[in-house]
Motif scaffolding. Structure first.
Motif, PDB file in Angstrom:
ATOM      1  N   GLY A  67       0.776  -1.240   0.000  1.00 43.57           N
ATOM      2  CA  GLY A  67       0.000   0.000   0.000  1.00 43.57           C
ATOM      3  C   GLY A  67       0.803   1.282   0.000  1.00 43.57           C
ATOM      4  N   SER A  68       2.121   1.195  -0.223  1.00 47.42           N
ATOM      5  CA  SER A  68       2.946   2.414  -0.128  1.00 47.42           C
ATOM      6  C   SER A  68       2.501   3.493  -1.092  1.00 47.42           C
ATOM      7  CB  SER A  68       4.414   2.124  -0.406  1.00 47.42           C
ATOM      8  OG  SER A  68       4.739   0.819  -0.103  1.00 47.42           O
ATOM      9  N   ALA A  69       2.080   3.096  -2.291  1.00 47.02           N
ATOM     10  CA  ALA A  69       1.740   4.099  -3.306  1.00 47.02           C
ATOM     11  C   ALA A  69       0.621   5.016  -2.830  1.00 47.02           C
ATOM     12  CB  ALA A  69       1.351   3.414  -4.610  1.00 47.02           C
ATOM     13  N   TRP A  70      -0.241   4.525  -1.972  1.00 44.50           N
ATOM     14  CA  TRP A  70      -1.379   5.319  -1.481  1.00 44.50           C
ATOM     15  C   TRP A  70      -1.127   5.832  -0.071  1.00 44.50           C
ATOM     16  CZ3 TRP A  70      -1.202   0.669  -3.798  1.00 44.50           C
ATOM     17  CH2 TRP A  70      -1.650   0.621  -5.118  1.00 44.50           C
ATOM     18  N   ASP A  71       0.142   5.679   0.358  1.00 40.01           N
ATOM     19  CA  ASP A  71       0.514   6.083   1.706  1.00 40.01           C
ATOM     20  C   ASP A  71      -0.238   5.235   2.741  1.00 40.01           C
ATOM     21  OD1 ASP A  71       2.173   7.571   3.206  1.00 40.01           O
ATOM     22  OD2 ASP A  71       0.940   9.374   3.255  1.00 40.01           O
ATOM     23  N   LEU A  72      -0.530   4.010   2.380  1.00 40.12           N
ATOM     24  CA  LEU A  72      -1.272   3.129   3.277  1.00 40.12           C
ATOM     25  C   LEU A  72      -0.383   2.020   3.853  1.00 40.12           C
ATOM     26  CD1 LEU A  72      -4.669   2.841   1.339  1.00 40.12           C
ATOM     27  CD2 LEU A  72      -4.307   3.943   3.541  1.00 40.12           C
ATOM     28  N   ASP A  73       0.932   2.232   3.817  1.00 42.68           N
ATOM     29  CA  ASP A  73       1.822   1.277   4.493  1.00 42.68           C
ATOM     30  C   ASP A  73       2.031   1.801   5.906  1.00 42.68           C
ATOM     31  OD1 ASP A  73       3.125   3.476   3.329  1.00 42.68           O
ATOM     32  OD2 ASP A  73       5.051   2.470   3.244  1.00 42.68           O
ATOM     33  N   ARG A  74       1.068   1.523   6.765  1.00 41.75           N
ATOM     34  CA  ARG A  74       1.082   2.147   8.094  1.00 41.75           C
ATOM     35  C   ARG A  74       1.189   1.083   9.173  1.00 41.75           C
ATOM     36  NH1 ARG A  74      -1.489   6.883   6.207  1.00 41.75           N
ATOM     37  NH2 ARG A  74      -1.881   7.769   8.216  1.00 41.75           N
ATOM     38  N   SER A  75       1.826   1.481  10.284  1.00 38.96           N
ATOM     39  CA  SER A  75       1.876   0.524  11.379  1.00 38.96           C
ATOM     40  C   SER A  75       0.516   0.538  12.074  1.00 38.96           C
ATOM     41  CB  SER A  75       3.000   0.877  12.349  1.00 38.96           C
ATOM     42  OG  SER A  75       2.881   2.208  12.741  1.00 38.96           O
ATOM     43  N   GLY A  76       0.049  -0.626  12.470  1.00 39.17           N
ATOM     44  CA  GLY A  76      -1.240  -0.725  13.144  1.00 39.17           C
ATOM     45  C   GLY A  76      -2.382  -0.372  12.228  1.00 39.17           C
ATOM     46  N   GLY A  77      -2.369  -0.892  11.009  1.00 40.01           N
ATOM     47  CA  GLY A  77      -3.464  -0.597  10.087  1.00 40.01           C
ATOM     48  C   GLY A  77      -2.957  -0.688   8.668  1.00 40.01           C
ATOM     49  N   GLY A  78      -3.219   0.357   7.895  1.00 36.90           N
ATOM     50  CA  GLY A  78      -2.785   0.349   6.507  1.00 36.90           C
ATOM     51  C   GLY A  78      -3.683  -0.540   5.691  1.00 36.90           C
ATOM     52  N   VAL A  79      -3.150  -1.073   4.607  1.00 37.89           N
ATOM     53  CA  VAL A  79      -3.974  -1.877   3.733  1.00 37.89           C
ATOM     54  C   VAL A  79      -3.726  -3.364   4.013  1.00 37.89           C
ATOM     55  CG1 VAL A  79      -2.361  -1.950   1.776  1.00 37.89           C
ATOM     56  CG2 VAL A  79      -4.801  -2.040   1.361  1.00 37.89           C
ATOM     57  N   SER A  80      -4.798  -4.142   4.038  1.00 34.90           N
ATOM     58  CA  SER A  80      -4.691  -5.591   4.212  1.00 34.90           C
ATOM     59  C   SER A  80      -5.491  -6.250   3.108  1.00 34.90           C
ATOM     60  CB  SER A  80      -5.280  -6.046   5.544  1.00 34.90           C
ATOM     61  OG  SER A  80      -4.804  -5.256   6.601  1.00 34.90           O
ATOM     62  N   VAL A  81      -4.857  -7.125   2.358  1.00 34.67           N
ATOM     63  CA  VAL A  81      -5.578  -7.850   1.314  1.00 34.67           C
ATOM     64  C   VAL A  81      -6.200  -9.086   1.965  1.00 34.67           C
ATOM     65  CG1 VAL A  81      -5.374  -9.061  -0.874  1.00 34.67           C
ATOM     66  CG2 VAL A  81      -4.069  -6.975  -0.491  1.00 34.67           C
ATOM     67  N   LEU A  82      -7.518  -9.254   1.786  1.00 37.94           N
ATOM     68  CA  LEU A  82      -8.252 -10.289   2.513  1.00 37.94           C
ATOM     69  C   LEU A  82      -8.953 -11.262   1.562  1.00 37.94           C
ATOM     70  CD1 LEU A  82      -9.935  -7.852   5.081  1.00 37.94           C
ATOM     71  CD2 LEU A  82      -7.934  -9.274   5.506  1.00 37.94           C
ATOM     72  N   PRO A  83      -8.286 -12.319   1.164  1.00 36.72           N
ATOM     73  CA  PRO A  83      -8.963 -13.354   0.380  1.00 36.72           C
ATOM     74  C   PRO A  83      -9.728 -14.282   1.325  1.00 36.72           C
ATOM     75  CG  PRO A  83      -6.629 -13.867   0.600  1.00 36.72           C
ATOM     76  CD  PRO A  83      -6.878 -12.628   1.408  1.00 36.72           C
ATOM     77  N   PRO A  84     -10.658 -15.098   0.822  1.00 35.78           N
ATOM     78  CA  PRO A  84     -11.340 -16.057   1.690  1.00 35.78           C
ATOM     79  C   PRO A  84     -10.319 -17.032   2.264  1.00 35.78           C
ATOM     80  CG  PRO A  84     -12.293 -16.033  -0.527  1.00 35.78           C
ATOM     81  CD  PRO A  84     -11.049 -15.233  -0.588  1.00 35.78           C
TER      82      PRO A  84
END
Lengths: 412, 371
Positions: A73-90
Motif C-alpha cells: 500500500g505504499s503508493a497510497w501512503d497506506l503502508d502504516r503501522s497498526g493498520g494500513g492496507v490488508s488484502v483479505l482473500p477467503p
C-alpha cells in the motif's frame, strides 16, 4: 491492536463479467483507467485523502494482478503501522471454508479482521467506481444524524433508475424506502455502493443475515432492506460530483472519454486530492517530430511518432510513424506499428498492432458483424498481436478464445 | 552484488553550471523532465544489485536530501545496508562542508570499515548514462586488477572539459592518465568511476588524507599508476557529462532523439526517481507539440517544439516554447514566447514576454524568479 475510529472494507472480488475479455485475467478493480491508473486507485486514494488509514481489500476473482499492484500500500501512503492496507482473500477455518457468497458474506467472513481493530464505524466501498469523494465528510454527516447506516446517493437520470438501488428519503435525509433495481422508481437517488455503518449494529445484522438460509448475503438485497424494516435510523448522503460505474465496455470507454473534455468534471491534476497509483518510473513521454497530438491524455514512457486525437494513451504505449489513433483507449505497453489505424477502440495491455493493420473500420455493405456494445467500440484483448493485413470491423470484440483459428504467432 | 559497496561523490566542480547550482549540489540539478542528475548513478548502482550506497555530501545538499529522502524509491530503505548519508566535516563558520572527497572519506572512515562488502565502486555523479556496474565488476575480478577505471570513447566528452583521458594497452591496462590534455592522446575518457577492494580504498584514504591531499583520483590514484594494476573497462552506451551549462543544454536536447531516450531509460534497468503522482499530460485541441519530452502533470494548449517540459507546466493558448527547457511548475502567461531558454523551477513569466537565448549560451532564469 490500536482501536480505530473507522475501518474501510473495499469489495474488490468481483469479476466484472460485463467487461468481457478485459477482465479475463484480472479482477475489475485492476482494469487500467485514465492513462496511468487502475480503477481501484480512485477508491484507495479517496481513503488515503480522507484520512482513513485502515483498509481491508476483499479479493476473490483472479487476485494476482491486484495483489501485486496493491503490495503493502505504499503508493497510497497506506503502508502504516497498526493498520494500513490488508488484502483479505477467503480462508479456511476449522470447519472448512467457503468462497465469498455475496457482498455481505464477504464482510461477515472478515468480522474477526474488523473486530481486531474494534472500530466505531465501518465504511463499505466497492473497487469499481470512478469518483473523488471525501469520506470524512460523509462520516461527520453520519454522526450528526445519529444514524446507524448512511448510504451515499447520487441523482441519476430517471430512465436509468432500473439499473440501481434507489433510495427515497424524507426532507431530513432519512431513508423511508429502498427499491433494488425497480421497474417503476419512486426516486432517482441511486445508491453508490458506499455505506457507513455503526460497527456494533452492522455486526449483529451480518450475523443474523448469515443465519438466514434464504438470504443471498448481499448488502443491497438483504442487509439494507432488513435494517429499513427494523426501522433503524438510516440516512441518505447526497453526492453531487462526478461518479461513474465503469462496469461495461461502454461506460469504461465513456468514462475515459469524459477525461478529454476541455474542462472535465473529474479533475485528475488536483494537487489537494491526488489520485495515487503504483508508478513504474518510466521516462517522460517523447513526442516525435512528425507527431500530432490533440485533445488527448498521455502518460510516462509513451513514444508518439504518429497522430493521436481524442484518445487516452497509457504508460509505455508506443504509436509509430504515420499511425492514427482516434477516439480510443490504448492500454499500457501497447505498440501500434507504422501506418496502422485505430478508431474508437479499446486495445488491451501489451498488445501489438502490426504496421498497417486497421482496427475499427466501418463494415462493408453486406458484411455480417456482431456488434457487442451500444457505442460500436472495437475491443482487442491484452497480450495479442494484430497482424499487418488485419482489418477489424468496428464493434468487434477480438479475443483469442472467440477466434478458433487464432494463429499461435498472433500471441505476443 | 552483496560484495560491492557503492560510494557516490558529490564534490565534483559545479562552477560551469552557474545559476543551476547556486542553491543545489550537482546531484540535485533537475534533468530530463522528471529526474535529478544523481538518479542515474544511484539507479545504475541499484540495478547492478548494489544494496549499500554511501553518499558523500559537502554543501548545498538540502534539495538533494529532499529528493532522495530515505532512499525508498531506489529500494534502499533497508534493515541491513541501504543508503547512508556521509556529510563532510564543516569548514568553520560558513557551515559548508569541505569539498574534498579524501577528507570526507577519512571523516566517514567508520562507515567504510563497518560495511561488510569486500569491494567498492566509487563514482562521481555528473555522468548521465545507463551503465552496467555488474559487467564492470566482473571485468575487475577477471583482470585481477587493483583498480578498474570505467571509460567511454564518445567523442563529445573531450569537447567539454574538464575531462580525464586514459590510455590503455591491448590488454586493457591503463598506461597513461592525463587531465584536460591539450594534445589529446586518447579518445578514452574516464567516467570518474573506479572499482577497487575496500581495503585498498581505505589505505589510499589513510595515506593521502594524512598528507593533506584532497582528491582520490588525481592525488591518490594517478601517482600510483606504475605501482598498481589499473585497468580500463569500456562502457559503450550513451554518456552525457554534465559539467557546464552548454553540456547540460546539449545533453538535455539529446534526449529528444528516440535512440538516446531508449538507451538511457531502457537498457540495463530503469532509472528511478522521486514519484510525485502527477496526472497524465493533457493535450487540448489546438496544441502543437513536436520533438519534445513532456513530463506528467503538464497541460498543453500552445506550441512546444524541440523542448523539454518538467512536471506540472501549463502551456496556455498562444504560448510558444522552442528549443527550451522548462522546469517544474513554471507559470507562463498568455502569449509568452521562449527560445533557447532554461527556466529553473517555479518561475513566473508574465503575459506577452519574449525571452531568447542562444544554443551555445542558453538564457537561464533562476528558481522562483518572476519576469
Amino acid at each position: 491492536m490500536q482501536k480505530k475510529e473507522v475501518v474501510a472494507m473495499l469489495l474488490a472480488g468481483g469479476q466484472g463479467s460485463r467487461l468481457g475479455i478485459l477482465t479475463k485475467k484480472l479482477a475489475k478493480p485492476a482494469v487500467p483507467f485514465g492513462g496511468k491508473y487502475r480503477i481501484i486507485d480512485f477508491t484507495l486514494s479517496n481513503c488515503s485523502n480522507s484520512g482513513i488509514d485502515s483498509v481491508g481489500v476483499l479479493t476473490q476473482y483472479r487476485p494476482l494482478t491486484l495483489n501485486a499492484y496493491i503490495g503493502i500500500g505504499s503508493a497510497w501512503d497506506l503502508d502504516r503501522s497498526g493498520g494500513g492496507v490488508s488484502v483479505l482473500p477467503p480462508y479456511v477455518r476449522e470447519q472448512g471454508g467457503e468462497w465469498y457468497k455475496g457482498t455481505a458474506n464477504a464482510v461477515y467472513q472478515n468480522i474477526d479482521f474488523i473486530a481486531q481493530q474494534n472500530p466505531e464505524y465501518v465504511l463499505i466501498l466497492s473497487g469499481d467506481h470512478i469518483y473523488k469523494m471525501d469520506y470524512s465528510k460523509m462520516l461527520s454527516y453520519h454522526k450528526s444524524k445519529g444514524a446507524v447506516a448512511t448510504i451515499a446517493v447520487i441523482p441519476v437520470p430517471w430512465e436509468e433508475t432500473h439499473r440501481f438501488g434507489v433510495m427515497k428519503a424524507d426532507e431530513n435525509g432519512r431513508i423511508v424506502e429502498f427499491q433494488e433495481k425497480p421497474k417503476v422508481a419512486k426516486s432517482n437517488l441511486a445508491s453508490m455502493g458506499v455505506y457507513i455503518f455503526n460497527w456494533k449494529e452492522l455486526r449483529s445484522y451480518l450475523e443474523a443475515d448469515e443465519a438466514d438460509p434464504n438470504s443471498s448475503n448481499d448488502f443491497g438485497k438483504n442487509i439494507i432492506p432488513n435494517m429499513l424494516e427494523a426501522n433503524e435510523p438510516m440516512y441518505a448522503y447526497a453526492f453531487k460530483e462526478y461518479w461513474k460505474d465503469v462496469g461495461t465496455i461502454d461506460s469504461l470507454w465513456e468514462a475515459n472519454m469524459d477525461l478529454l473534455r476541455k474542462d472535465p468534471e473529474l479533475k485528475l491534476n488536483d494537487s489537494k486530492w491526488k489520485i495515487f497509483s503504483l508508478n513504474q518510473t518510466l521516462p517522460p513521454q517523447l513526442v516525435g517530430p512528425g507527431a500530432d497530438v490533440q485533445g488527448s491524455l498521455l502518460s510516462d514512457g509513451c513514444l508518439v511518432l504518429g497522430k493521436v486525437h481524442h484518445s487516452v494513451v497509457f504508460t509505455g504505449a508506443q504509436i509509430g510513424e504515420g499511425a492514427e489513433v482516434i477516439d480510443s483507449v490504448i492500454m499500457p505497453g501497447v505498440q501500434i506499428g507504422r501506418g496502422a489505424t485505430v478508431h474508437k477502440a479499446i486495445i488491451g495491455e501489451n498488445t501489438i498492432v502490426e504496421p498497417g493493420a486497421k482496427i475499427g473500420v466501418p463494415a462493408k455493405p453486406g458484411e455480417n458483424v456482431e456488434i457487442s456494445n451500444e457505442n460500436g467500440i472495437t475491443v482487442i484483448e491484452d497480450n495479442v498481436c494484430v497482424p499487418q493485413s488485419m482489418r477489424i470491423v468496428q464493434g468487434t470484440v477480438l479475443s483469442v478464445a472467440a477466434w478458433p483459428e487464432f494463429p499461435e504467432e498472433w500471441i505476443s | 552484488m552483496r560484495d560491492l559497496l557503492g560510494i557516490i561523490d558529490l564534490a565534483e566542480p559545479t562552477e560551469g553550471l552557474r545559476e543551476l547550482t547556486v542553491h543545489r549540489t550537482l546531484g540535485a540539478v533537475p534533468f530530463g523532465g522528471r529526474y535529478r542528475v544523481i538518479d542515474f548513478t544511484l539507479s545504475n548502482m541499484v540495478n547492478a544489485g548494489i544494496r549499500n550506497v554511501g553518499i558523500l555530501l559537502n554543501d548545498r545538499f538540502g534539495p538533494l536530501l529532499d529528493h532522495i529522502k530515505d532512499g525508498k524509491e531506489w529500494d534502499l530503505n533497508r534493515q541491513r545496508d541501504g543508503m547512508f548519508l556521509l556529510p563532510a566535516p564543516l569548514r568553520g563558520d560558513s557551515g559548508e562542508g569541505i569539498s574534498s572527497n579524501l577528507i570526507n572519506l577519512q571523516h566517514n572512515r567508520g562507515y567504510l570499515e563497518k560495511s561488510r562488502q569486500e569491494y567498492a565502486v566509487f563514482s562521481g555523479c555528473s555522468m548521465i548514462t545507463n551503465l552496467d556496474y555488474r559487467a564492470a565488476f566482473n571485468y575487475h575480478l577477471e583482470k585481477q586488477a587493483d583498480i578498474t577505471v570505467i571509460y567511454n570513447q564518445t567523442a563529445n566528452l573531450s569537447a567539454n572539459p574538464p575531462y580525464t583521458a586514459v590510455v590503455t594497452d591491448e590488454k586493457g591496462r591503463v598506461m597513461d592518465i592525463a587531465l584536460n590534455p591539450v594534445q589529446c592522446t586518447s579518445r578514452k575518457v574516464s567516467l570518474n568511476m573506479y572499482i577497487m577492494r575496500k581495503d585498498l580504498l581505505i589505505n589510499l584514504v589513510d595515506h593521502y588524507s594524512a598528507r593533506q591531499k584532497r582528491d582520490l583520483f588525481t592525488d591518490a590514484i594517478m601517482p600510483r599508476l606504475d605501482e598498481l594494476k589499473i585497468y580500463g573497462f569500456e562502457h559503450t552506451g550513451y554518456v552525457g557529462a554534465i559539467n557546464s551549462l552548454k553540456s547540460y543544454y546539449q545533453h538535455s536536447m539529446d534526449l529528444l532523439k528516440p535512440e538516446v531516450w531508449k538507451d538511457l531509460f531502457y537498457t540495463h534497468g530503469q532509472i528511478n526517481t522521486k514519484v510525485k503522482h502527477e496526472a497524465p499530460v493533457r493535450y487540448l485541441e489546438g496544441s502543437k507539440v513536436s520533438n519534445s519530452l513532456i513530463a506528467t502533470g503538464c497541460t498543453i494548449e500552445g506550441t512546444v517544439e524541440n523542448s523539454i517540459l518538467f512536471r506540472g507546466v501549463e502551456v496556455g493558448p498562444g504560448v510558444v516554447i522552442k528549443d527550451s527547457i522548462v522546469m517544474q511548475k513554471a507559470k507562463l502567461g498568455p502569449g509568452v514566447s521562449l527560445r533557447n531558454v532554461i527556466l529553473d523551477k517555479d518561475v513566473t513569466i508574465s503575459e506577452g514576454k519574449s525571452l531568447v537565448g542562444d544554443p551555445s549560451f542558453p538564457l537561464v532564469i533562476n528558481k522562483l524568479a518572476t519576469v
